[in-house]
Design a protein around this motif. Structure first.
Motif, mmCIF file in Angstrom:
data_model
loop_
_atom_site.group_PDB
_atom_site.id
_atom_site.type_symbol
_atom_site.label_atom_id
_atom_site.label_comp_id
_atom_site.label_asym_id
_atom_site.label_seq_id
_atom_site.Cartn_x
_atom_site.Cartn_y
_atom_site.Cartn_z
ATOM 1 N N HIS A 1 30.998 32.286 41.412
ATOM 2 C CA HIS A 1 31.618 32.508 40.109
ATOM 3 C C HIS A 1 32.832 31.591 39.973
ATOM 4 O O HIS A 1 33.538 31.334 40.943
ATOM 5 N N GLU A 2 33.077 31.123 38.755
ATOM 6 C CA GLU A 2 34.282 30.352 38.506
ATOM 7 C C GLU A 2 35.504 31.261 38.636
ATOM 8 O O GLU A 2 35.419 32.458 38.363
ATOM 9 N N PRO A 3 36.643 30.706 39.090
ATOM 10 C CA PRO A 3 37.866 31.508 39.192
ATOM 11 C C PRO A 3 38.209 32.158 37.857
ATOM 12 O O PRO A 3 38.103 31.539 36.806
ATOM 13 N N GLN A 4 38.598 33.426 37.936
ATOM 14 C CA GLN A 4 38.904 34.173 36.731
ATOM 15 C C GLN A 4 40.360 33.973 36.312
ATOM 16 O O GLN A 4 41.248 33.910 37.143
ATOM 17 N N TRP B 1 44.356 37.553 46.776
ATOM 18 C CA TRP B 1 43.272 38.051 45.932
ATOM 19 C C TRP B 1 42.740 36.997 44.985
ATOM 20 O O TRP B 1 41.624 37.119 44.460
ATOM 21 N N ARG B 2 43.524 35.918 44.766
ATOM 22 C CA ARG B 2 43.088 34.849 43.868
ATOM 23 C C ARG B 2 42.137 33.866 44.553
ATOM 24 O O ARG B 2 41.521 33.031 43.878
ATOM 25 N N LEU B 3 42.014 33.944 45.882
ATOM 26 C CA LEU B 3 41.150 33.006 46.597
ATOM 27 C C LEU B 3 39.682 33.411 46.432
ATOM 28 O O LEU B 3 39.371 34.582 46.244
ATOM 29 N N PRO B 4 38.762 32.444 46.505
ATOM 30 C CA PRO B 4 37.330 32.766 46.370
ATOM 31 C C PRO B 4 36.897 33.768 47.434
ATOM 32 O O PRO B 4 37.160 33.559 48.626
#
Length: 300
Positions: free
Chosen positions: A6-9, A85-88
């Motif tokens: 998924h692309e980063p949200q 939490w922002r990391l894939p």
């Protein structure tokens, strides 16, 4: 598997966010490479452990660089854990899967490291592509290029491990010292790979795999588009497999060889133009590998 499912949200809207994400990713890399170096030491694989320790030192330099970058911008050092939490999620899950194995070869360890460096590259590329702030885009692109450089180093070490495990003689890495040499090399490699992918597309179509054939035909066209005008594409002389899965494996192998060749050039480059162009070509091929991996997943 795909590099990122998924692309980063949410996107990254400020340098503060990018700084925090970069620091979190670098610190996580240090932690994971430290685990892998220890595992390789325990198993007597000192050469591979040395490779990971060299990467640990470089990642630690990056941690310091991010800290210095923050200070130069008049910002405090980011709270890296707050950005984990922002990391894939693919990064953490693949590390855990690998380190939990009771048997781990150097090739397996290096393969995971290559994929995760490519995932980090894809992650920063997504950030750059969606950035509305020019400094965020510029710095994300620079971080993406650095991850590709790491992937090139690891691919070379992975190939050595593969050959050691099978008793093969190591070959000399691909090299191009000038833009002209790189252009000639790229024409030869891209032409051969595009011809092979085109031939595999034809076999897949004959075998009834229209979607796979269409994918390989598109990849062959994109490879041809990377060749400078005025050069012709050769006809493939390679034997074509008889089954659809074997065709897909051959297609992946051809792209792997191409990515590793451009990675070799980038890893040894002393000319800025050669480095930039080799990384651009490798980036395109990594994208092809991701699409081929998605196709292989879809067939399972």
């Amino acid at each position: 598997m795909p590099l990122l499912r998924h692309e980063p949200q949410g996107g990254v809207r400020s340098l503060d966010e990018l700084l925090g994400i970069a620091l979190a990713l670098e610190q996580e890399a240090v932690r994971r490479y430290t685990q892998l170096a220890a595992l390789m030491d325990q198993r007597g694989e000192t050469d591979t452990a040395t490779t990971f320790r060299a990467l640990i030192a470089e990642e630690q330099d990056h941690v310091q660089a991010v800290d210095g970058w923050a200070h130069s911008l008049g910002r405090p050092t980011p709270d890296a854990p707050a950005f984990l939490w922002r990391l894939p999620p693919e990064l953490a899950s693949s590390w855990e899967e690998l380190t939990e194995r009771t048997r781990l070869t150097p090739y397996q360890a290096l393969s995971l490291a290559v994929v995760n460096e490519q995932r980090a590259f894809a992650f920063y590329s997504y950030i750059a592509a969606s950035a509305t702030d020019e400094p965020v885009r510029t710095h994300a692109e620079a971080l993406a290029r650095e991850e590709l450089r790491h992937a090139a180093l690891l691919r070379r070490e992975r190939r050595k491990a593969f050959r050691r495990e099978r008793g093969w003689v190591e070959h000399k890495p691909t090299r191009a010292d000038t833009p002209t040499e790189l252009e000639r090399l790229a024409v030869a490699l891209l032409s051969a790979t595009a011809a092979e992918h085109s031939a595999l597309a034809g076999r897949l179509l004959a075998l009834g795999d229209g979607d796979g054939a269409a994918l390989l035909a598109r990849i062959a066209e994109e490879e041809q588009a990377l060749i400078p005008p005025g050069y012709s594409v050769e006809v493939s002389q390679a034997a074509v497999p008889d089954t659809a899965p074997a065709c897909l494996r051959a297609a992946v192998a051809a792209s792997e060889r191409l990515a590793e060749a451009f990675g070799d050039v980038a890893a040894q480059a002393t000319d800025e133009l050669v480095l930039t162009e080799a990384l651009r070509l490798q980036e395109a091929v990594v994208g092809h590998l991701a699409r081929l991996a998605e196709r292989s997943d879809a067939r399972r």
